[in-house]
Design a protein around this motif. Sequence first.
Motif, short mmCIF file in Angstrom:
data_model
loop_
_atom_site.label_atom_id
_atom_site.label_comp_id
_atom_site.label_asym_id
_atom_site.label_seq_id
_atom_site.Cartn_x
_atom_site.Cartn_y
_atom_site.Cartn_z
N HIS A 70 -5.80 0.94 -7.37
CA HIS A 70 -6.34 -0.12 -6.14
C HIS A 70 -7.21 -1.20 -6.87
O HIS A 70 -8.36 -1.18 -6.90
CB HIS A 70 -6.85 0.44 -5.25
N ASP A 107 -4.80 -6.91 -6.58
CA ASP A 107 -4.89 -5.85 -5.56
C ASP A 107 -4.47 -4.53 -6.16
O ASP A 107 -4.91 -3.49 -6.12
CB ASP A 107 -4.27 -6.00 -4.29
N LYS A 124 0.98 -1.15 -0.20
CA LYS A 124 -0.02 -0.15 -0.02
C LYS A 124 0.99 1.29 0.20
O LYS A 124 0.56 2.32 -0.70
CB LYS A 124 -0.98 0.00 1.25
N LYS A 165 -12.96 -8.58 -3.92
CA LYS A 165 -12.11 -8.31 -5.05
C LYS A 165 -11.31 -9.67 -5.39
O LYS A 165 -11.07 -9.87 -6.63
CB LYS A 165 -11.34 -7.10 -4.89
MN MN Z 1 -6.54 -3.79 -1.30
#
Ligand code: MN
Length: 590
Positions: A234, A281, A214, A260
């Motif tokens: 993302h 991701d 991230k 997801k």
């Molecule tokens: Mn994520």
Amino acid sequence: MKRIFMNQKLNDWVKEMAELCKPDDVYFCNGGKVEYDFMINKLLVAGMAIRLNPKKRPNSYLFRSHPSDVARLEKATIISSENKDDAGPTNIWIAPDELKRKMRALYDGCMKGRTMFVIPFSMGPVGSPLSELGVEITDSPYVVANMHIMTRVISDIPADKDFIPCMHSVGVGGGNAMWPCAPIEDKYISHFPEEKLIWSYGSGYGGNALLGKKCLALRIASYMAFQQGWMAEHMLILRLTNPQGRRYHIAGAFPSACGKTNLAMMNPSLPGWKVECIGDDIAWIRRGPDGKLYAINPENGFFGVAPGTSYATNPNAMETIKENTIFTNCALTGDGDVWWEGIDGEIPLSLTDWQGNPWKPGNNGEAAHANARFTAPAAQCPVICKDWENPTGVPIDAFLFGGRRESAVPLVFQARDWNHGVFLGSILASEKTAADLDKKIGELRYDPMAMLPFCGYNMGDYFGHWLKIGDILKGDAPPIFYVNWFRKDAAGKFMWPGYGHNSRALKWICDRIDGHVSAEETAIGLLPKIEDLDLSGVNVSGETMRELLRPHRALRRHEIPLIAQHYKKFGSRLPERLARQFIEFVAALG
Ligand code: MN
Ligand code: TSX
């Protein structure tokens, strides 16, 4: 302790950080299997890891974090740009000088009695022109082991290449001997986007500690992409192949708890259709020589939420995590395997919860923490795409935005054009679920492009960047779609079976890409005609389908004040074109 890298910036930085943190030792990682086994062994000997039953789960380990350190910490995530306005209204900002002064005091001597690990890594295939290099310094062997799976660990940074320094310490003063960390008030996950620098202190968990994910691949990369004219999103990336062998590549952004990872590796229920996973991701997307957008997955593994993952919801994830997997905060069965809420089968008779206590059904709380995770190599996924490491990426045919919406939002529809699609992305929202701590179930939470916690700069500028990409791409801009698998009926039952059946929505998207079907122009966008959805073998009534494909103008009007409030935050940084899209949306709803 001494090691000389080819890259001078790396040598200088390691020296500086070692002098500050004062570790007993410095270890330079190379990413090899011997090194992985060494880290794991160190953790096993220290009692910080549990070896799972090799007959059940070969080469796999369970970790239990301290109960104060179980998730990403949004309140401690800082975007430290020179000017507060450049972090924007959706980020927490502290001035760089002040933040560095605070954090230097915390880093000072924090690695006494510990080893400092230096981990050079590539986000994206090694040597790909689309990849970026980073180096993480950490005092956590658990982080080293996870980075081996989640990134491509390399042994040096070439002298002529730049890298993103990712400084990490689990910190001192909190946690316990098994899982050291800092007390909550000392935790910082700091980003200096203008310097391309990350400083994280005090947490050993997930995105707070595995800084390639991230922090680098989204927050820092999104700012680099803004400056350099590409996109760090993302998004999952999947390849869909139809029975004729025609391939489509789709990139999709979904807020958390929308499945997801399940979508990224789903088995389509439509006969002859195939989904292959490229990433679950993050997508780094650039314009190729032919003017089209190409995407790579910068990661090397999956860091997935375990609870809810089963052979019913995601068989390919279950196969991926059969071996060589790190589990964190899962429950432990009497026969040495992992367990979590929502996994297949009966609840085992003997269970130890994620904190190490005996657990029986009916106990207060969960056996596995709701944010328990698996860390597994992407290469182990049975449906990993053979091009997932292609250094040039895959050509993107469509973008997908999707939220969890129980009412009003149709199963699938298309944006009228790129700008309208950016508008739809900017108002992407999910309803709060029971999993949300504040439990105001049903309340809308805006999560533009699913980037709310991950945009490393002013989100108004980020919207402007999306619009600019569309201007550059012109006719090569992929169509943008909005999906919602989560509509409920009056009785509170899900109206759409979801999972593999989502391939029916994806098939309509493919038909739109190829211009094989027309669409209904409505107030909210382009809706499918029922007869254009392939519903053979799916148990949904015509009445339900009509309900799933209505524009619901009246219900959507409730969103107008919420969008106004959401947009107001961005002030003058909200692109004029989005303000106009909003006015058109309001007018169309009537
Ligand atoms: Mn994520
Ligand atoms: O991941 C999900 N997807 C995407 C799959 C490719 N989930 C799980 C979300 C939590 C992470 C879903 N849940 C999906 C979905 O499409 N749809 C639903 C809602 C749902 C749940 C259970 C059923 C149907 C819909 N069960 C039956 O119909 C029997």
